[in-house]
Design a protein around this motif. Structure first.
Motif, mmCIF file in Angstrom:
data_model
loop_
_atom_site.group_PDB
_atom_site.id
_atom_site.type_symbol
_atom_site.label_atom_id
_atom_site.label_comp_id
_atom_site.label_asym_id
_atom_site.label_seq_id
_atom_site.Cartn_x
_atom_site.Cartn_y
_atom_site.Cartn_z
ATOM 1 N N PRO A 118 25.190 18.420 10.718
ATOM 2 C CA PRO A 118 24.028 18.171 9.845
ATOM 3 C C PRO A 118 22.723 17.857 10.592
ATOM 4 N N PRO A 119 22.764 17.160 11.757
ATOM 5 C CA PRO A 119 21.462 16.907 12.419
ATOM 6 C C PRO A 119 20.981 18.065 13.295
ATOM 7 N N TYR A 120 21.759 19.149 13.388
ATOM 8 C CA TYR A 120 21.399 20.323 14.209
ATOM 9 C C TYR A 120 21.355 19.980 15.704
ATOM 10 N N PHE A 121 22.218 19.100 16.170
ATOM 11 C CA PHE A 121 22.225 18.717 17.595
ATOM 12 C C PHE A 121 22.283 19.957 18.487
ATOM 13 N N ASN A 130 12.280 24.828 10.792
ATOM 14 C CA ASN A 130 11.304 24.034 10.035
ATOM 15 C C ASN A 130 11.248 24.521 8.573
ATOM 16 N N ARG A 131 10.241 24.123 7.844
ATOM 17 C CA ARG A 131 10.282 24.283 6.386
ATOM 18 C C ARG A 131 9.482 25.473 5.854
ATOM 19 N N ILE A 132 9.981 26.042 4.757
ATOM 20 C CA ILE A 132 9.227 27.015 3.967
ATOM 21 C C ILE A 132 9.158 26.429 2.553
ATOM 22 N N HIS A 154 12.986 24.920 1.890
ATOM 23 C CA HIS A 154 13.939 25.598 2.765
ATOM 24 C C HIS A 154 13.797 25.010 4.165
ATOM 25 N N LEU A 155 14.920 24.736 4.843
ATOM 26 C CA LEU A 155 14.842 24.137 6.191
ATOM 27 C C LEU A 155 15.800 24.841 7.143
ATOM 28 N N HIS A 156 15.300 25.161 8.339
ATOM 29 C CA HIS A 156 16.126 25.644 9.462
ATOM 30 C C HIS A 156 17.068 26.789 9.080
ATOM 31 N N GLY A 157 16.568 27.740 8.257
ATOM 32 C CA GLY A 157 17.334 28.961 8.012
ATOM 33 C C GLY A 157 18.285 28.923 6.837
ATOM 34 N N ASN A 229 14.954 25.529 19.558
ATOM 35 C CA ASN A 229 16.163 24.795 19.937
ATOM 36 C C ASN A 229 15.994 23.355 19.466
ATOM 37 N N HIS A 230 17.104 22.787 18.964
ATOM 38 C CA HIS A 230 17.025 21.484 18.299
ATOM 39 C C HIS A 230 17.733 20.368 19.084
ATOM 40 N N CYS A 231 17.525 20.315 20.397
ATOM 41 C CA CYS A 231 18.111 19.215 21.194
ATOM 42 C C CYS A 231 17.429 17.894 20.855
ATOM 43 N N TYR A 295 7.596 9.678 13.195
ATOM 44 C CA TYR A 295 7.013 10.980 13.565
ATOM 45 C C TYR A 295 7.950 12.115 13.152
ATOM 46 N N ASP A 296 7.415 13.052 12.396
ATOM 47 C CA ASP A 296 8.133 14.273 12.019
ATOM 48 C C ASP A 296 7.048 15.314 11.712
ATOM 49 N N HIS A 297 6.304 15.673 12.754
ATOM 50 C CA HIS A 297 5.093 16.487 12.586
ATOM 51 C C HIS A 297 5.005 17.559 13.653
ATOM 52 N N VAL A 333 4.704 22.300 18.623
ATOM 53 C CA VAL A 333 5.930 21.558 18.943
ATOM 54 C C VAL A 333 6.141 20.527 17.839
ATOM 55 N N GLN A 334 7.333 20.549 17.241
ATOM 56 C CA GLN A 334 7.660 19.567 16.214
ATOM 57 C C GLN A 334 8.142 18.301 16.920
ATOM 58 N N LEU A 335 7.408 17.219 16.726
ATOM 59 C CA LEU A 335 7.834 15.914 17.253
ATOM 60 C C LEU A 335 8.619 15.227 16.148
ATOM 61 N N ASN A 339 14.388 10.142 12.771
ATOM 62 C CA ASN A 339 14.198 9.159 11.694
ATOM 63 C C ASN A 339 15.366 9.106 10.719
ATOM 64 N N PHE A 340 16.115 10.241 10.630
ATOM 65 C CA PHE A 340 17.213 10.292 9.655
ATOM 66 C C PHE A 340 18.571 10.008 10.299
ATOM 67 N N LEU A 341 18.603 9.705 11.578
ATOM 68 C CA LEU A 341 19.876 9.300 12.190
ATOM 69 C C LEU A 341 20.211 7.921 11.625
ATOM 70 N N LEU A 358 11.808 17.636 20.482
ATOM 71 C CA LEU A 358 10.508 18.260 20.771
ATOM 72 C C LEU A 358 10.755 19.760 20.648
ATOM 73 N N GLU A 359 10.605 20.268 19.423
ATOM 74 C CA GLU A 359 11.042 21.628 19.092
ATOM 75 C C GLU A 359 9.856 22.578 19.180
ATOM 76 N N CYS A 360 9.862 23.422 20.219
ATOM 77 C CA CYS A 360 8.764 24.385 20.378
ATOM 78 C C CYS A 360 8.930 25.500 19.353
HETATM 79 C C1 BGC Z 1 12.848 18.199 10.981
HETATM 80 C C2 BGC Z 1 13.318 16.969 10.277
HETATM 81 C C3 BGC Z 1 14.744 17.178 9.894
HETATM 82 C C4 BGC Z 1 15.536 17.459 11.129
HETATM 83 C C5 BGC Z 1 16.955 17.756 10.761
HETATM 84 C C6 BGC Z 1 13.684 18.407 12.180
HETATM 85 O O1 BGC Z 1 13.312 19.582 12.814
HETATM 86 O O2 BGC Z 1 11.508 18.107 11.324
HETATM 87 O O3 BGC Z 1 12.562 16.707 9.139
HETATM 88 O O4 BGC Z 1 15.253 16.061 9.254
HETATM 89 O O5 BGC Z 1 15.018 18.544 11.798
HETATM 90 O O6 BGC Z 1 17.765 17.492 11.785
#
Ligand code: BGC
Length: 395
Positions: A118-121, A130-132, A154-157, A229-231, A295-297, A333-335, A339-341, A358-360
């Motif tokens: 779920p966290p896309y580690f 990211n979102r649509i 919509h998030l991450h596909g 990449n979502h490290c 931060y989630d921007h 880059v998404q910082l 926050n949701f861990l 730090l998602e480029c």
């Molecule tokens: C998003 C977060 C989301 C997280 C999911 C990040 O890329 O910006 O809002 O909760 O991915 O793991």
């Protein structure tokens, strides 16, 4: 009792047997990497050999019928572990002064857990990371509807993003780098996106402690694409605590303000004199309370229309002395400060702010934001992204 052989022969046999049980000097030779078994502990149990004894290598280790783990090692003792499920980074081990290796990216102990993740580690997110907004966009006057898996967006596909797919792996063994190229072919209509899309992501490790990601993609029909990449990084070691003491510098004078659901308002705002400003080093925790939810921007890289890779971020941990620079061709880059861990099993037990992403990538919701750099890919084009993570082990 009469002995069959003289006593001194028995003694000789005894000595040989004892020596056979002792570790041979070869046990300390290159190729004996830190344990390949993933663990959620901060430190690997293995004590690596002296630095001059490491060598570049690539090892493969089947996990089950579908999942294979790859271990890239360089001559400085840095190790990157990958799996073909989600083209995921499962561990990044950096040697530390005391002879132990420290894993600096959040992970799950069991590779099969990445089927959910779920966290896309550590995974590749797509087609659109990211979102649509509302899961809707239009191309050539046709509206497309995607899963709203991050209500209402919509998030991450979507429900079955690229992070959940088994990718085809090809090993790369070159004189100055080792790596794996992962390929995934996404069918026309998969998760609601148009066009058959072929995506390739190469992970390469060199002896300058650089982990390079090279992405390419082609499509047979116009589509939208935003790969990342979502490290989650914790330079003190995964599980060692919060990243709020880490210091961050972003080569970004602007960021993208979002509404309550994470969708851009359309404006690019200056960071100057706000808690969003990382144009010089700031400790992440210093002003985080002033940012609702943490931060989630997405930040906007200065001179983002320039050619080639450019330094976008430097993260450093004053306590361990470790640092990581990120260079990229991407405009943003998404910082995200984890926050949701929440410490639950779903997120590997890591607590809030246990890692930083730090998602480029391109900007969120670009398909609905005509002013943002385009994320449309046409059949005659080749999508290309290069992102480099450059590590420094200690002071
Ligand atoms: C998003 C977060 C989301 C997280 C999911 C990040 O890329 O910006 O809002 O909760 O991915 O793991």
């Amino acid at each position: 009792m009469k002995l069959l052989v003289p006593v001194r022969h028995y003694l000789l046999i005894l000595v040989v047997l004892i020596l056979a049980g002792c570790p041979s000097p070869d046990d300390n030779q290159p190729g004996n990497l830190p344990s390949a078994t993933p663990d959620s502990e901060t430190k690997s149990e293995h004590t690596p050999p002296p630095e001059d004894q490491f060598e570049m290598s690539l090892q493969r280790d089947p996990v089950d019928d579908e999942i294979t783990r790859y271990m890239l090692s360089n001559d400085k003792g840095m190790v990157v572990e990958l799996i073909n499920l989600g083209a995921t980074v499962t561990r990044v081990l950096l040697p530390s002064g005391n002879g132990e290796s420290v894993n600096v990216t959040l992970n799950f102990e069991d590779p099969t857990t990445y089927k959910m993740n779920p966290p896309y580690f550590g995974s590749i997110c797509g087609r659109y990371s990211n979102r649509i907004a509302q899961g809707k966009f239009s191309l050539n006057n046709q509206e497309y509807t995607l899963a709203t898996n991050n209500d209402p967006n919509h998030l991450h596909g979507g429900n079955e993003g690229f992070n959940k797919k088994i990718w085809i792996a090809e090993e790369i063994n070159e004189a100055d780098q080792v790596g794996v190229q992962f390929t995934y072919v996404s069918a026309d209509g998969e998760e609601g996106y148009p066009g058959t899309l072929t995506v390739k992501v190469k992970y390469l490790l060199n002896n300058d402690n650089e982990l390079k990601l090279e992405y390419t993609a082609t499509t047979d029909k116009e589509t939208v694409l935003n790969l990342t990449n979502h490290c989650y990084w914790n330079l003190g070691g995964a599980g060692s605590g919060s990243i709020l003491n880490h210091e961050l510098n972003l080569n970004c004078s602007q960021y993208i303000p979002v509404d309550k659901t994470g969708i851009p308002t359309g404006e690019l705002a200056d960071v100057a004199e706000t808690p969003m400003d990382f144009t010089s080093f700031h400790t992440l925790g210093k002003r985080i309370e002033q940012v609702e939810g943490g931060y989630d921007h997405c930040y906007v890289r200065d001179n983002y229309d320039s050619e080639g890779v450019q330094l976008i971020a430097t993260l450093r941990d004053p306590e361990s002395g470790r640092s990581m620079e990120i260079l990229t061709t991407e405009p943003g880059v998404q910082l995200y400060t984890g926050n949701f861990l929440d410490g639950s099993e779903n997120v590997g037990g890591y607590a809030k702010h246990g890692g930083i992403c730090l998602e480029c990538q391109h900007f969120p919701d670009s398909p609905n934001q005509p002013e943002f750099p385009s994320t449309t890919l046409a059949p005659q084009e080749v999508y290309q992204q290069t992102t480099i993570h450059r590590f420094k082990f200690a002071k």
